[in-house]
Design a protein around this motif. Structure first.
Motif, mmCIF file in Angstrom:
data_model
loop_
_atom_site.group_PDB
_atom_site.id
_atom_site.type_symbol
_atom_site.label_atom_id
_atom_site.label_comp_id
_atom_site.label_asym_id
_atom_site.label_seq_id
_atom_site.Cartn_x
_atom_site.Cartn_y
_atom_site.Cartn_z
ATOM 1 N N THR A 11 35.671 16.168 -8.875
ATOM 2 C CA THR A 11 35.748 17.401 -9.675
ATOM 3 C C THR A 11 34.519 17.484 -10.592
ATOM 4 N N GLY A 12 34.182 18.702 -10.961
ATOM 5 C CA GLY A 12 32.987 18.897 -11.786
ATOM 6 C C GLY A 12 31.730 18.512 -11.028
ATOM 7 N N ALA A 13 31.791 18.668 -9.684
ATOM 8 C CA ALA A 13 30.657 18.241 -8.847
ATOM 9 C C ALA A 13 29.434 19.133 -9.045
ATOM 10 N N GLY A 14 29.637 20.303 -9.643
ATOM 11 C CA GLY A 14 28.501 21.175 -9.905
ATOM 12 C C GLY A 14 27.704 20.751 -11.128
ATOM 13 N N GLY A 15 28.200 19.800 -11.884
ATOM 14 C CA GLY A 15 27.524 19.370 -13.106
ATOM 15 C C GLY A 15 26.582 18.203 -12.868
ATOM 16 N N THR A 16 25.978 17.738 -13.961
ATOM 17 C CA THR A 16 24.920 16.724 -13.877
ATOM 18 C C THR A 16 25.423 15.403 -13.288
ATOM 19 N N ILE A 17 26.480 14.857 -13.865
ATOM 20 C CA ILE A 17 26.969 13.548 -13.410
ATOM 21 C C ILE A 17 27.731 13.703 -12.091
ATOM 22 N N GLY A 18 28.508 14.794 -11.977
ATOM 23 C CA GLY A 18 29.282 15.016 -10.753
ATOM 24 C C GLY A 18 28.403 15.143 -9.517
ATOM 25 N N LYS A 19 27.276 15.825 -9.674
ATOM 26 C CA LYS A 19 26.347 15.973 -8.538
ATOM 27 C C LYS A 19 25.836 14.600 -8.097
ATOM 28 N N ILE A 35 34.518 19.962 -6.020
ATOM 29 C CA ILE A 35 35.290 20.982 -6.750
ATOM 30 C C ILE A 35 34.555 21.359 -8.024
ATOM 31 N N ASP A 36 34.463 22.660 -8.276
ATOM 32 C CA ASP A 36 33.892 23.138 -9.539
ATOM 33 C C ASP A 36 34.218 24.625 -9.664
ATOM 34 N N THR A 37 34.105 25.151 -10.878
ATOM 35 C CA THR A 37 34.241 26.606 -11.068
ATOM 36 C C THR A 37 32.876 27.280 -11.036
ATOM 37 N N VAL A 63 37.597 25.843 -7.599
ATOM 38 C CA VAL A 63 38.962 25.679 -8.105
ATOM 39 C C VAL A 63 38.914 25.440 -9.612
ATOM 40 N N ASN A 64 39.753 26.183 -10.333
ATOM 41 C CA ASN A 64 39.927 25.921 -11.760
ATOM 42 C C ASN A 64 40.998 24.830 -11.883
ATOM 43 N N ILE A 65 40.578 23.647 -12.244
ATOM 44 C CA ILE A 65 41.504 22.501 -12.221
ATOM 45 C C ILE A 65 42.493 22.483 -13.380
ATOM 46 N N THR A 66 42.455 23.513 -14.237
ATOM 47 C CA THR A 66 43.493 23.624 -15.273
ATOM 48 C C THR A 66 44.699 24.413 -14.759
ATOM 49 N N ASP A 67 44.581 25.000 -13.572
ATOM 50 C CA ASP A 67 45.613 25.880 -13.041
ATOM 51 C C ASP A 67 46.440 25.139 -11.970
ATOM 52 N N ILE A 146 36.776 10.050 -15.577
ATOM 53 C CA ILE A 146 35.603 9.985 -16.451
ATOM 54 C C ILE A 146 36.052 10.363 -17.872
ATOM 55 N N ALA A 147 36.045 9.372 -18.725
ATOM 56 C CA ALA A 147 36.451 9.553 -20.123
ATOM 57 C C ALA A 147 35.196 9.740 -20.966
ATOM 58 N N SER A 148 35.133 9.098 -22.099
ATOM 59 C CA SER A 148 33.953 9.145 -22.975
ATOM 60 C C SER A 148 34.098 8.050 -24.018
ATOM 61 N N SER A 175 40.962 14.438 -26.466
ATOM 62 C CA SER A 175 41.276 14.629 -25.038
ATOM 63 C C SER A 175 40.846 13.409 -24.223
ATOM 64 N N LYS A 176 39.702 12.829 -24.590
ATOM 65 C CA LYS A 176 39.206 11.678 -23.822
ATOM 66 C C LYS A 176 40.000 10.415 -24.147
ATOM 67 N N ALA A 177 40.554 10.333 -25.387
ATOM 68 C CA ALA A 177 41.487 9.238 -25.698
ATOM 69 C C ALA A 177 42.698 9.357 -24.784
HETATM 70 N N1 LIG Z 1 26.788 13.998 -20.527
HETATM 71 C C1 LIG Z 1 27.272 13.163 -21.441
HETATM 72 O O1 LIG Z 1 26.568 12.777 -22.396
HETATM 73 C C2 LIG Z 1 28.669 12.626 -21.316
HETATM 74 C C3 LIG Z 1 29.074 11.611 -22.200
HETATM 75 C C4 LIG Z 1 30.374 11.117 -22.108
HETATM 76 C C5 LIG Z 1 31.243 11.626 -21.150
HETATM 77 N N2 LIG Z 1 30.820 12.609 -20.317
HETATM 78 C C6 LIG Z 1 31.805 13.122 -19.346
HETATM 79 O O2 LIG Z 1 31.233 13.139 -18.054
HETATM 80 C C7 LIG Z 1 31.777 14.216 -17.289
HETATM 81 C C8 LIG Z 1 30.642 15.032 -16.675
HETATM 82 O O3 LIG Z 1 29.792 15.494 -17.724
HETATM 83 P P1 LIG Z 1 28.373 16.198 -17.473
HETATM 84 O O4 LIG Z 1 27.470 15.759 -18.550
HETATM 85 O O5 LIG Z 1 27.959 16.037 -16.051
HETATM 86 O O6 LIG Z 1 28.786 17.705 -17.795
HETATM 87 P P2 LIG Z 1 28.400 19.068 -17.049
HETATM 88 O O7 LIG Z 1 28.707 20.152 -18.028
HETATM 89 O O8 LIG Z 1 27.028 18.997 -16.467
HETATM 90 O O9 LIG Z 1 29.449 19.102 -15.826
HETATM 91 C C9 LIG Z 1 30.811 19.389 -15.994
HETATM 92 C C10 LIG Z 1 31.242 20.244 -14.804
HETATM 93 O O10 LIG Z 1 32.665 20.486 -14.908
HETATM 94 C C11 LIG Z 1 32.881 21.808 -14.449
HETATM 95 N N3 LIG Z 1 34.146 22.331 -14.989
HETATM 96 C C12 LIG Z 1 34.420 22.615 -16.293
HETATM 97 N N4 LIG Z 1 35.649 23.120 -16.401
HETATM 98 C C13 LIG Z 1 36.163 23.171 -15.137
HETATM 99 C C14 LIG Z 1 37.401 23.624 -14.605
HETATM 100 N N5 LIG Z 1 38.380 24.143 -15.388
HETATM 101 N N6 LIG Z 1 37.607 23.520 -13.266
HETATM 102 C C15 LIG Z 1 36.641 23.018 -12.463
HETATM 103 N N7 LIG Z 1 35.433 22.587 -12.910
HETATM 104 C C16 LIG Z 1 35.204 22.666 -14.237
HETATM 105 C C17 LIG Z 1 31.686 22.608 -14.973
HETATM 106 O O11 LIG Z 1 31.508 23.833 -14.265
HETATM 107 C C18 LIG Z 1 30.549 21.615 -14.768
HETATM 108 O O12 LIG Z 1 29.899 21.815 -13.516
HETATM 109 C C19 LIG Z 1 32.652 15.020 -18.277
HETATM 110 O O13 LIG Z 1 34.011 14.686 -18.110
HETATM 111 C C20 LIG Z 1 32.166 14.566 -19.626
HETATM 112 O O14 LIG Z 1 33.147 14.689 -20.635
HETATM 113 C C21 LIG Z 1 29.552 13.116 -20.372
#
Ligand SMILES: NC(=O)c1ccc[n+]([C@@H]2O[C@H](COP(=O)([O-])OP(=O)(O)OC[C@H]3O[C@@H](n4cnc5c(N)ncnc54)[C@H](O)[C@@H]3O)[C@@H](O)[C@H]2O)c1
Length: 264
Positions: A11-19, A35-37, A63-67, A146-148, A175-177
């Motif tokens: 999930t969140g594969a469209g983001g930095t770490i997910g990719k 999965i991503d929105t 997919v909106n993973i809150t739904d 993935i917490a924090s 939330s991350k706790a």
């Molecule tokens: N970047 C950091 O410094 C950092 C530090 C600690 C933890 N994290 C955790 O790592 C994870 C990834 O972070 P990142 O930096 O890649 O963030 P990011 O914003 O680049 O990626 C997050 C992705 O989640 C997707 N997303 C958000 N809400 C969604 C929903 N309802 N349904 C589906 N997709 C949804 C977004 O579209 C986005 O592509 C997160 O859980 C974040 O809390 C990141």
């Protein structure tokens, strides 16, 4: 004789770490459900995956993973296409900030925004684990949440004289706790099934929600023993390590933060 294929859901594969997770898992031979929105980022990742890993099957789901309904129907689509799930990476998340990019002080957090953060960062993990459970059970799949670091420390304030010099607000850290705690409960419930559940808790990672202005980054670096922020590849390294650990680390949270926080 057909070879055994592995399937991962990220999930969140469209983001930095997910990719980074998705590309790395493809390089390890996993077929992928991404999965991503953010449809644009999802399409771009799918194109990259097809180009770099033409043998990898990719199912991209907006997919909106809150739904609950959307998560349930996504699980059904995945079940119809793949024979079970080997790995679920619950990575999607949000960390709302002020327009200046700074942390939102506690008293300025809107009620609705509190709910949105809890639903996106915590309830989504519950929904994904619940509705993808049958697919995971079929292959004794692994779950990585993935917490924090903030989930262990709480959020901080805007002075680098106090630990932690904050990058995120109180709703995010709460939330991350919850993610760290849910990981422990799931590890106990799924342990007898041979399904490990782990968490990874990054500190500050370059890119994604870790985009900060230069003075903020300098202050952050003063607090971190290595004087470096993390990068997404280091979070992927933690994932690949956990994938080799069997049941031995189930329930644990692996902190990846360059020595910023060394507690349990
Ligand atoms: N970047 C950091 O410094 C950092 C530090 C600690 C933890 N994290 C955790 O790592 C994870 C990834 O972070 P990142 O930096 O890649 O963030 P990011 O914003 O680049 O990626 C997050 C992705 O989640 C997707 N997303 C958000 N809400 C969604 C929903 N309802 N349904 C589906 N997709 C949804 C977004 O579209 C986005 O592509 C997160 O859980 C974040 O809390 C990141």
């Amino acid at each position: 004789m057909s070879s055994v294929t592995l399937t991962a859901v990220v999930t969140g594969a469209g983001g930095t770490i997910g990719k980074c997770f998705a590309l790395s898992l493809a390089s390890m031979g996993y077929d992928l459900v991404i999965i991503d929105t953010h449809r644009g980022n999802l399409d771009a990742l799918q194109t990259t995956l097809h180009r770099e890993y033409p043998d990898t099957q990719v199912l991209a789901l907006d997919v909106n993973i809150t739904d609950p309904q959307e998560v349930m129907s996504a699980a059904q689509r995945v079940q119809a296409r793949f024979q079970g799930i080997d790995l679920l990476v619950n990575n999607a998340g949000i960390s709302p900030k002020l327009p200046t990019g700074k942390r939102i002080p506690f008293l300025n957090i809107e009620d609705d925004e509190w709910d949105l953060v809890m639903e996106t960062n915590l309830k989504s993990v519950f929904l994904m684990c619940k509705y993808f459970f049958e697919g995971l059970k079929a292959k004794q799949g692994k779950i990585v949440n993935i917490a924090s670091m903030m989930g262990a420390t709480g959020s901080g304030v805007d002075t680098n004289k106090l630990f932690p010099y904050s990058v995120s607000a109180a709703h995010y850290s709460a939330s991350k706790a919850g993610v760290i705690n849910l990981t422990k409960s799931l590890a106990r419930e799924f342990g007898a099934l041979g399904m490990p559940v782990y968490a990874i808790a990054p500190g500050a990672v370059v890119g994604g929600m870790g985009k900060f202005d230069e003075s903020f980054i300098q202050n952050l670096k003063e607090q971190i023993p290595s004087h470096q922020l993390g990068n997404p590849e280091e979070i992927v390294n933690a994932l690949t390590f956990l994938l080799t650990s069997g049941m031995s680390l189930t329930g644990q949270t692996l902190h990846v933060n360059h020595g910023w926080f060394m507690g349990g």
